[in-house]
Enzyme design. Structure first.
Site, mmCIF file in Angstrom:
data_model
loop_
_atom_site.group_PDB
_atom_site.id
_atom_site.type_symbol
_atom_site.label_atom_id
_atom_site.label_comp_id
_atom_site.label_asym_id
_atom_site.label_seq_id
_atom_site.Cartn_x
_atom_site.Cartn_y
_atom_site.Cartn_z
ATOM 1 N N LYS A 13 1.317 -1.209 0.343
ATOM 2 C CA LYS A 13 -0.199 0.193 0.202
ATOM 3 C C LYS A 13 0.759 1.712 -0.049
ATOM 4 O O LYS A 13 0.900 2.250 -0.017
ATOM 5 C CB LYS A 13 -0.811 0.570 1.279
ATOM 6 C CG LYS A 13 -1.968 -1.301 1.284
ATOM 7 C CD LYS A 13 -3.106 -1.121 0.766
ATOM 8 C CE LYS A 13 -3.609 -2.220 -0.042
ATOM 9 N NZ LYS A 13 -4.364 -3.168 0.767
ATOM 10 N N GLU A 36 -4.945 5.927 7.218
ATOM 11 C CA GLU A 36 -4.239 7.386 7.033
ATOM 12 C C GLU A 36 -6.047 7.913 6.942
ATOM 13 O O GLU A 36 -6.758 7.613 7.349
ATOM 14 C CB GLU A 36 -4.814 6.707 4.406
ATOM 15 C CG GLU A 36 -5.521 6.090 4.296
ATOM 16 C CD GLU A 36 -5.733 4.936 3.044
ATOM 17 O OE1 GLU A 36 -3.805 5.907 2.591
ATOM 18 O OE2 GLU A 36 -6.758 4.760 2.695
ATOM 19 N N ASN A 85 -17.024 -2.309 5.082
ATOM 20 C CA ASN A 85 -16.240 -2.661 4.078
ATOM 21 C C ASN A 85 -15.842 -3.613 3.338
ATOM 22 O O ASN A 85 -14.631 -3.781 2.636
ATOM 23 C CB ASN A 85 -14.509 -2.461 5.328
ATOM 24 C CG ASN A 85 -14.596 -0.972 5.695
ATOM 25 O OD1 ASN A 85 -14.826 0.320 4.958
ATOM 26 N ND2 ASN A 85 -13.945 -0.699 6.490
ATOM 27 N N GLU A 117 -9.125 1.850 -7.768
ATOM 28 C CA GLU A 117 -9.856 1.255 -6.568
ATOM 29 C C GLU A 117 -9.602 3.506 -6.383
ATOM 30 O O GLU A 117 -8.671 3.282 -5.903
ATOM 31 C CB GLU A 117 -9.845 1.219 -5.664
ATOM 32 C CG GLU A 117 -10.332 -0.418 -6.317
ATOM 33 C CD GLU A 117 -10.972 -0.699 -4.474
ATOM 34 O OE1 GLU A 117 -11.284 -2.487 -4.895
ATOM 35 O OE2 GLU A 117 -10.381 -0.760 -3.512
ATOM 36 N N GLU A 167 -6.059 1.971 -3.915
ATOM 37 C CA GLU A 167 -5.124 1.397 -4.262
ATOM 38 C C GLU A 167 -5.777 0.489 -6.096
ATOM 39 O O GLU A 167 -6.415 0.692 -6.220
ATOM 40 C CB GLU A 167 -5.187 -0.216 -3.085
ATOM 41 C CG GLU A 167 -6.801 -0.383 -3.024
ATOM 42 C CD GLU A 167 -6.511 -1.533 -2.034
ATOM 43 O OE1 GLU A 167 -5.969 -1.666 -1.242
ATOM 44 O OE2 GLU A 167 -7.507 -2.842 -2.261
ATOM 45 N N ASN A 172 -5.472 -3.486 -7.444
ATOM 46 C CA ASN A 172 -5.587 -4.522 -7.621
ATOM 47 C C ASN A 172 -5.328 -5.184 -8.365
ATOM 48 O O ASN A 172 -5.335 -5.160 -9.498
ATOM 49 C CB ASN A 172 -7.158 -5.390 -7.063
ATOM 50 C CG ASN A 172 -7.875 -4.525 -5.939
ATOM 51 O OD1 ASN A 172 -7.213 -4.384 -4.461
ATOM 52 N ND2 ASN A 172 -8.295 -4.434 -5.409
ATOM 53 N N ARG A 228 -5.250 -7.909 -10.302
ATOM 54 C CA ARG A 228 -6.237 -9.557 -9.940
ATOM 55 C C ARG A 228 -7.233 -8.840 -10.948
ATOM 56 O O ARG A 228 -8.120 -7.526 -11.460
ATOM 57 C CB ARG A 228 -6.552 -10.547 -8.866
ATOM 58 C CG ARG A 228 -7.040 -9.494 -7.743
ATOM 59 C CD ARG A 228 -7.528 -9.951 -7.035
ATOM 60 N NE ARG A 228 -7.295 -8.826 -5.351
ATOM 61 C CZ ARG A 228 -8.852 -7.985 -5.542
ATOM 62 N NH1 ARG A 228 -9.921 -8.848 -5.760
ATOM 63 N NH2 ARG A 228 -8.767 -7.734 -4.346
ATOM 64 N N PHE A 251 -25.401 -6.320 9.385
ATOM 65 C CA PHE A 251 -26.394 -6.582 7.895
ATOM 66 C C PHE A 251 -25.237 -7.623 7.899
ATOM 67 O O PHE A 251 -25.055 -8.732 6.504
ATOM 68 C CB PHE A 251 -25.167 -5.571 7.606
ATOM 69 C CG PHE A 251 -26.052 -4.515 7.725
ATOM 70 C CD1 PHE A 251 -27.224 -3.477 7.476
ATOM 71 C CD2 PHE A 251 -24.942 -3.183 8.636
ATOM 72 C CE1 PHE A 251 -27.231 -1.771 7.917
ATOM 73 C CE2 PHE A 251 -25.979 -2.059 8.923
ATOM 74 C CZ PHE A 251 -26.684 -1.926 8.705
#
Lengths: 711, 517
Positions: A160, A244, A279, A319, A332, A334, A336, A392
Site C-alpha cells: 500500500k 490514512e 468495508n 480503486e 489502491e 488490485n 487481479r 448486516f
C-alpha cells in the site's frame, strides 16, 4: 425456441434436467448476451490451464477456458472433492485438507499439481494466491505462465505504501495521509493524531475490506490496530499496517484497466461499489450514476497512467474514493480479476478472462480505447450465506437443500460455484453467488434484479436476499444518492427486513390465507381412497383468523375458480395463481399485478412462512374455531437468554477471556470467534459473575452452541 | 305448503301427539343440553384454565365441520353406591363423548374422555360406549381415534370399572391390524388405563398437560422412595425420548389436534414423479467415517419434502415415518448416520420393527434406506437382550409382504445388512448407490482378522477396500438389482411402486407367528 410449444409437464422435465446438469450448460445459453467479442480459434493459446482457486471464480475461469478450447485443471481441498469447480474441470487434484492455509494457499501442493498435470499456465482467480508475488516467482522459475501481471507490478501495487508513492509519481491523485509502516499501537495513535481523525487502519498486504478498521479517537485506534494486525497476520501472514485520512461520506468507484505486454493499456469504465458493509462490497453497478464523462475520462486516464507506470499487463482494477465534489483519490490497485468483474463485462461486451489469457500468452490487445462502449447498465448483487439481521450479515453455514438460480429470466447472469446439495462450510467465503442483471437502462436492470431476487430459491442456509432486495428498491439507491455509509445511515438501528405498509400487509395476509385454503381443499381430494364421503361438501366461503407479528386479523375469503377474493382490514384483495403446492415458488396475481412469492414452510398447525418482497414473514392461519380455542392455550415461557452466551455463528474459538468465577462488566469481551476469516468479539449483556465456560480456544463451535453461562 | 299452515298449533292440537310426547320432547331437549355442557360451566372453565380444551371442543376441532355424529348421548352410569344414584351425580353421556365423523372426508370413529365429569373416570357405561364405537369401526373398517383425558377407574363402581377396561383392551387387541388405532393423550392417563393406548398403533401426547404412568409420584415415593415429578415420571418428554412409549408430542391441544388431522391426510400431489434430485449425488461424504443426515435424503426424495416422522426423539439412530411417493402413502425406514453412526441397538430395533409391522398390517409399502455399520456391541446391549430385540426387526422385515424397496446409500455391514430389508428377506427392489459398501465388516476390522499378525496391514487394508468397499460384490451376485445414480432414486422408486401396486404375496398359513417378544 422450441420449448415454448412443449407441453407444461415436458417443459418442467426439461427444466429439471437443466438444473441437474452442471452450470456450464445453463450459462452457455446466456453467454451470448454478455460477450460481444468473438473468440478467434486460429489464435494459438495454452493447451492446459490450472485454476488455483475454488468456488464461483474457478467455475468462471473454467467456462472461458472451455470456450477457448483449453483443457482445465482444478485444485481442491478434501472437503471440496465433489464441489462444482472440481467436477467442471477436465482434471481435478486434491491439494490438502479443508483449512485454506493447508490447501488453496499450499504452494508446494499446487506446484506439484502443476507438474503432474502438465499445466502450462495458472489462473489464480481472486484472493488466495492471486496477489502473491512469491507464487508468481515460483511459477516463473518453472516456466509456467502466471495469468496476471508481472511479479514487479504485483509487488509494487501489493504494498500500500509503495503503491501510493508510485501513484503520486505517475500524477495520480492520492489521499492526504501518512504513508508508513506502523509497529505499535502508540505509534498508530500518534500517526492518527497527526493526520487528524477520522483515520482508517488497514493491512498493508491485504485487499478488499479484510483487516480494515475506522477509528474516530485514540481508543479506537488502539483497538483497530490490535484487530487489524491480528487479522492481517491470519489472512496474509504479514502484519504490517497502514493509516490514512478517512474521507467522510465517500463513494467507492473503481476503474477496470486492461493492459498487454507491449505497453498498451485501456480503461474499461468504472464500477460503483459504494454499497458496503464492514468495508465489504454488497451491491455494485456499472456504470456509476455519479460520474460525468469528464470525470470518468480523467479517472480512466489516471488509471491507465498508473498501469503504464508499473508496466502492468493483464486485467487490473484501480480503486478510487470519490467525494461529493467529484474529487477522486487513488485508494489502491488490485492486480487481479475482481469479484465484481461481470458488470464490466456486461456493459463492454469483453470477456475479461479471455483477455487475461490472451495477454498472458503475449498477444496485443484487440481493442482501442474508442472501441470500449458503455452499453446499457449492469447491477451485481452478492448473494451471501449470512444473516442480514445481525450487523448486516453474520456468516451462516449449512447444506443447500434446495437451490434454483433465476436463469429462466432473460438478462440475468449468475456466477456461482455451488449447486443444490452443496455445503456452505466455515472454511471458506460464505458467498453463494454473484447475481448480475443487465438492462438497456438502469431502471430496467433494477427491475430485473427485483424479479431475479424474487425468483431465486435458496433453502437450507440463511441468506442476505432480504437485505439485497431492500437496498435495490430503496429510494436513495434508486436516485443514486449513495455512499459507503449507505447501510448504517439508512438502517441506523440495524436491518430489520422489509417493513410492510397497510396494502402490502393485506396482500401478504390474503396470499397466506389463499394458500392455506388451497392446501385444505387439496386434503379433501384422494388418491386410491375408497372410503370417501359420496357427497363432498362444496365450500367456497371461509372465515379465517390470521396472525402476523403481534396482530390478529379476521379474513373473509370467497373462492371462484382459481381466484380468491379476500376481505381483510376493510380492504379487498384478489389473489389468483396456479397454486402448485410442490413448487417452492408461488407466482401469484394480486390485484392484477404479478408477484413472485415463495413458500418457505407450511405446517399442520397453520404456520406458514412466506417470502414476500424479499423478506420472510411468519404467518399463522387458523380456522375461526381453532383460533377461538387457541385462546385457551397457555403461553409457554421461552428460556431466559440474558445469562447465557450462545455462539451467534459457526466458527472457531480464537480466545476465551474469562474463567468461571470472574465478574464481567456489561459490554466486556467474553470470547472471540473467528468465522469466515473475520474475528468477532462476543461481549457480556449484563454485569454478572461467570458461572461456567463451555469452550476453549481452538474449539469449533456451531451456531447456537452454549459458550458461557453467567449467574 | 310450508309457511301457509301454522305448523306448531297443528302439532299441538293433533290427537296423536299426546301430552306425554311433549314432556318426552322437553326431557330430550333438557338431556341434550345437559350433555353438551358435561360437568358444567365451572368445570369447563377450570379445564380451560389448565390450558386444556373440553372433550367436545376437541372433537369439533379434530373433525370436519358438522361431520360429527354422536352416539350414546343419553347413556348414564348405573352406579347406585356412595350417593352416585342421586340426580345431581348423573350426567347424560357420562364421562365420555363418542361417535363418528370425518377428517378431510375420511370416516373415523372417535371417543373423547370428558375430564369435567368425574374427572373423566371410567365407569362401566363409559367403557360400554367406547366398546360400541370400536365394534362399529371394526364392522365398517374405519380407524379409531381415542382422545384420552381421564383420572382413571371410577372407584365408586369398583370391579365394574375394571371390567370396562378389560372390555376395551380386548377390543384393542381384536382391532389391532384390522383398523388403525390412534391414541392422543391430552390429560392424565394412569394405572390400568395406560394399556389401552399402549395396545393401539400410535400414541401421541400433549406437552406439559398429559401424563402416562402405571403409578403416580406419590405411590412411587412410598414404594421406592424416589422423588419424581409427574412430568419427569410420565410426561411427554419422558415418553417420547426415554421410554419410547409415545410416538410424538405436540405443543398444546390445538396443535395436537390439527397435526392429527394432517396425519390422516392422504394427498393427491403434483410433485413430478420423475423429478431428479441432484443434491443426492453429493450427500454421502467420501470419508466413510463422516456423518450426514438421513433426513436430508428422505425429504429430498418424497413428495413435497413432507415427512411425518414417528418417534423423532427416541432411538434417533433409526428414522421411521410416513411420506408420499407420487401421491401414495409409504412407510420409510432409514438408518441415521448422524446418531451413533446409525448402528442398530435394542431401542432402534424395536422402534423399527413395530413400524414395519404397522406398515405391513395396513398394506403400506416400505422403503428402506440403509447405512448401517452393524449392531452396537457391549455388555449393556448383550445383557439387555440385543439378540432377542434385534431379531424383532429381522422378523418384521422378513414376514412383511407389502412392496419392499431398499436403497443402500453407504455401509451395509454384517448381520445388519441382512436385517435391513435385504434381497434375502424378500426385498422386491434393492438398489445400491455408488457409495455403497456391502461387507461383513469395515476394512480395518476385517484386515485384522484375515491378516492377523502380518506386517503389511495398511496394504492389506487397501486391498480389502478395493475389493469390498464398493457395491460390486453385492451387485455381481444379484443381491442388489442395480447400482443407481443417487439423483435418479425418486424416479426409480416411483416407477417401482407403480409396478408393485399389484404385488401379491402370502405367508404360509399359521395361527399366528411367534415373533421373539
Amino acid at each position: 425456441m422450441a420449448a415454448h410449444s412443449l407441453s407444461p409437464s415436458l417443459y418442467r422435465l426439461l427444466f429439471a434436467v437443466k438444473y441437474a446438469s452442471l452450470h456450464s450448460r445453463c450459462c452457455a445459453v446466456h453467454k451470448k448476451a454478455q460477450y460481444s467479442t468473438i473468440y478467434n480459434p486460429s489464435e494459438k493459446t495454452f493447451e492446459k490451464i490450472l485454476i488455483a482457486n475454488r468456488g464461483e471464480i474457478a467455475c468462471r475461469v473454467i467456462k472461458t477456458c472451455k470456450k477457448m478450447g483449453i483443457k482445465t485443471v482444478a485444485v481442491h481441498s478434501d472437503v471440496d472433492s465433489s464441489a462444482v469447480h472440481a467436477k467442471m474441470a477436465d482434471e481435478a487434484v486434491c491439494v490438502g485438507p479443508a483449512p485454506t492455509s493447508k490447501s488453496y494457499l499450499n504452494m508446494d501442493a499446487i506446484m506439484d499439481a502443476i507438474r503432474t498435470t502438465g499445466a502450462q499456465a495458472v489462473h489464480p482467480g481472486y484472493g488466495f494466491l492471486s496477489e502473491n508475488k512469491e507464487f508468481a516467482k515460483r511459477l516463473a522459475a518453472e516456466g509456467v505462465t502466471f495469468i496476471g501481471p508481472d511479479t514487479h507490478a504485483i509487488q509494487a501495487m501489493g504494498d500500500k505504501i509503495e503503491s501510493k508513492l508510485i501513484a503520486k509519481a505517475a500524477k495520480v491523485n492520492t489521499i492526504p495521509g501518512f504513508d508508513g509502516v506502523v509497529k505499535t499501537a502508540e505509534e498508530a495513535v500518534k500517526i492518527a493524531q497527526d493526520i487528524g481523525y477520522p483515520v482508517m487502519i488497514k493491512a498493508s498486504a491485504g485487499g478488499g475490506g479484510k483487516g480494515m478498521r475506522i477509528a474516530w479517537n485514540d481508543e479506537e485506534t488502539r483497538e483497530g490496530f490490535r484487530f487489524s494486525s491480528q487479522e492481517a497476520a491470519s489472512s496474509f501472514g504479514d502484519d504490517r499496517l497502514l493509516i490514512e485520512k478517512y474521507i467522510d461520506n465517500p463513494r467507492h468507484i473503481e476503474i477496470q484497466v486492461l493492459a498487454d505486454k507491449h505497453g498498451n493499456a485501456l480503461w474499461l469504465n468504472e464500477r460503483e461499489c459504494s454499497i458496503q458493509r464492514r468495508n465489504q462490497k454488497v451491491v455494485e453497478e456499472a456504470p456509476s450514476t455519479f460520474l460525468d464523462s469528464v470525470t470518468r475520462q480523467a479517472m480512466g486516464e489516471q488509471a491507465v497512467q498508473l498501469a503504464k507506470a508499473v508496466q502492468y499487463s493483464s486485467a487490473g482494477t484501480v480503486e478510487f474514493l470519490v467525494d461529493s465534489k467529484k474529487n477522486f483519490y487513488f485508494l489502491e490497485m488490485n492486480t487481479r480479476l475482481q469479484v465484481e468483474h461481470p458488470i464490466t463485462e456486461c456493459i463492454t461486451g469483453l470477456d475479461l478472462v479471455e483477455q487475461m489469457i490472451r495477454v498472458a500468452k503475449g498477444y496485443r490487445l484487440q481493442h482501442k480505447q474508442e472501441d470500449i462502449p458503455i452499453n446499457g447498465w449492469a447491477i451485481e448483487s452478492r448473494v451471501y450465506a449470512e444473516d442480514p439481521y445481525k450487523s448486516f450479515g453474520l456468516p451462516s453455514i449449512g447444506r443447500l437443500s434446495q437451490y434454483h438460480e433465476p436463469l429462466n429470466l432473460s438478462n440475468v447472469r449468475v456466477d456461482s460455484g455451488i449447486q443444490e446439495g452443496s455445503d456452505i462450510s466455515i472454511y471458506y467465503d460464505p458467498m453463494i453467488s454473484k447475481l448480475v442483471t443487465y438492462g438497456a437502462t438502469r431502471s430496467e436492470a433494477l427491475a430485473r434484479m427485483e424479479d431475479a431476487l424474487d425468483n431465486y430459491v435458496i433453502r437450507g442456509v440463511t441468506h442476505n436476499i432480504p437485505l439485497l432486495r431492500e437496498i435495490i428498491t430503496h429510494p436513495r439507491f434508486i436516485s443514486g444518492d449513495i455512499s459507503t455509509n449507505f447501510l448504517p445511515e439508512v438502517y441506523p438501528d440495524g436491518f430489520k427486513g422489509h417493513q410492510l405498509e397497510a396494502d402490502t400487509r393485506r396482500e401478504l395476509l390474503a396470499s397466506a390465507a389463499a394458500l392455506y385454503i388451497t392446501a385444505q381443499l387439496r386434503s379433501q381430494r384422494f388418491l386410491g381412497e375408497l372410503r370417501v364421503s359420496s357427497s363432498p361438501v362444496e365450500c367456497n366461503h371461509w372465515e379465517l383468523c390470521v396472525e402476523l407479528g403481534e396482530q390478529r386479523h379476521v379474513l373473509e375469503i370467497t373462492k371462484s375458480g382459481n381466484v380468491y377474493t379476500v376481505e381483510v382490514d376493510g380492504g379487498e384483495v384478489e389473489v389468483s395463481g396456479q397454486w402448485d403446492l410442490a413448487s417452492p415458488l408461488l407466482p401469484l396475481t394480486i390485484n392484477s399485478t404479478h408477484k413472485m412469492l415463495q413458500c418457505l414452510s407450511r405446517d399442520a398447525s397453520g404456520n406458514i412462512v412466506l417470502q414476500y418482497l424479499g423478506t420472510s414473514f411468519q404467518v399463522r392461519v387458523l380456522s375461526k374455531l381453532a383460533a377461538e380455542l387457541n385462546s385457551y392455550m397457555p403461553e409457554k415461557v421461552p428460556e431466559d437468554t440474558s445469562s447465557i452466551l450462545r455462539s451467534p455463528m459457526p466458527g472457531t474459538m480464537v480466545a476465551v477471556s474469562v474463567k468461571p468465577g470472574d465478574t464481567v462488566a456489561e459490554g466486556q469481551e467474553i470470547c472471540v470467534i473467528e468465522a469466515m476469516k473475520m474475528q468477532n468479539s462476543l461481549t457480556a449483556v449484563k454485569q454478572a459473575k461467570v458461572k461456567s465456560v463451555h469452550c476453549k480456544p481452538g474449539d469449533t463451535v456451531g451456531e447456537g452452541d452454549l459458550l458461557v453461562e453467567l449467574e | 305448503f310450508r309457511g301457509k299452515l301454522p305448523q306448531t298449533s297443528l302439532l299441538r292440537d293433533s290427537r296423536w301427539y299426546s301430552v306425554s310426547h311433549l314432556s318426552v320432547k322437553e326431557r330430550i331437549d333438557k338431556k341434550r343440553k345437559a350433555a353438551l355442557i358435561g360437568g358444567g360451566q365451572k368445570r369447563i372453565d377450570a379445564q380451560h384454565k389448565r390450558g386444556k380444551l373440553t372433550a367436545r371442543e376437541r372433537v369439533e376441532l379434530l373433525l370436519d365441520p358438522d361431520s360429527f355424529v354422536e352416539t350414546d348421548m343419553f347413556v348414564e352410569h348405573r352406579c347406585s353406591d356412595f350417593g352416585m344414584e342421586q340426580d345431581r351425580n348423573k350426567f347424560p353421556g357420562d364421562s365420555v363423548v363418542t361417535g363418528r365423523g370425518r377428517i378431510n372426508g375420511r370416516l373415523v370413529y372417535v371417543f373423547s374422555q370428558d375430564f369435567t365429569v368425574f374427572g373423566g373416570s371410567l365407569s362401566g357405561a363409559h367403557a360400554q360406549k367406547i366398546c360400541k364405537i370400536m365394534d362399529q369401526a371394526m364392522t365398517v373398517g374405519a380407524p379409531v381415534i381415542g382422545l384420552n383425558d381421564s383420572g382413571g377407574a371410577r372407584i365408586q363402581e369398583g370391579v365394574e370399572s375394571l371390567a370396562g377396561y378389560a372390555d376395551i383392551f380386548l377390543r384393542n387387541v381384536m382391532a389391532s391390524g384390522v383398523v388403525p388405532q390412534i391414541s392422543l393423550i391430552m390429560g392424565p392417563c394412569a394405572g390400568g388405563a395406560v394399556y389401552s393406548p399402549a395396545l393401539t398403533d400410535f400414541t401421541f401426547m400433549v406437552k406439559d398437560t398429559s401424563y402416562l404412568f402405571i403409578t403416580g409420584p406419590d405411590v412411587v415415593k412410598s414404594v421406592t422412595n424416589e422423588d419424581v415429578t409427574q412430568e419427569e415420571l410420565g410426561g411427554a418428554k419422558t415418553h417420547t425420548s426415554v421410554s419410547g412409549v409415545a410416538h410424538h408430542a405436540f405443543e398444546n391441544d390445538v396443535e395436537a389436534l390439527l397435526n392429527l388431522r394432517e396425519f390422516f391426510n392422504f394427498l393427491e400431489c403434483h410433485d413430478p414423479s420423475d423429478r431428479l434430485v441432484p443434491s443426492l449425488d453429493t450427500i454421502v461424504p467420501f470419508e466413510s467415517t463422516k456423518a450426514y443426515d438421513m433426513l436430508d435424503i428422505i425429504q429430498a426424495i418424497v413428495d413435497e419434502r413432507e415427512f411425518f416422522e414417528i418417534m423423532p426423539n427416541y432411538a434417533k439412530n433409526i428414522v421411521v415415518g410416513f411420506a408420499r411417493m407420487n401421491g401414495r402413502t409409504v412407510g420409510i425406514v432409514g438408518n441415521q448416520p448422524k446418531v451413533a453412526s446409525g448402528c442398530l441397538d435394542i431401542n432402534s430395533s424395536v422402534k423399527g420393527a413395530r413400524f414395519v409391522r404397522f406398515c405391513d398390517a395396513f398394506n403400506i409399502p416400505i422403503i428402506t434406506f440403509v447405512d448401517v455399520p452393524g449392531f452396537l456391541p457391549g455388555t449393556a446391549q448383550e445383557y439387555g437382550g440385543i439378540i432377542r430385540h434385534g431379531a424383532k426387526l429381522l422378523f418384521a422385515f422378513a414376514e412383511a409382504t407389502v412392496p419392499k424397496i431398499t436403497i443402500i446409500t453407504r455401509k451395509a455391514y454384517g448381520g445388519a445388512y441382512d436385517v435391513m430389508s435385504s434381497k434375502h428377506l424378500r426385498g422386491d427392489v434393492n438398489y445400491a448407490w455408488p457409495s455403497a459398501e456391502v461387507a461383513v465388516m469395515g476394512a480395518k476390522g476385517a484386515v485384522q482378522i484375515i491378516f492377523r499378525g502380518k506386517d503389511n496391514q495398511a496394504e492389506a487394508e487397501a486391498e480389502y477396500v478395493e475389493k469390498f468397499a464398493n457395491p460390486f460384490p453385492a451387485a455381481v451376485r444379484g443381491f442388489v438389482d442395480d447400482i443407481i445414480e443417487p439423483s435418479t432414486t425418486r424416479r426409480k422408486i416411483c416407477r417401482d411402486l407403480d409396478v408393485l401396486a399389484s404385488k401379491k404375496q402370502v405367508n404360509p398359513w399359521k395361527k399366528h407367528a411367534n415373533i421373539p417378544l
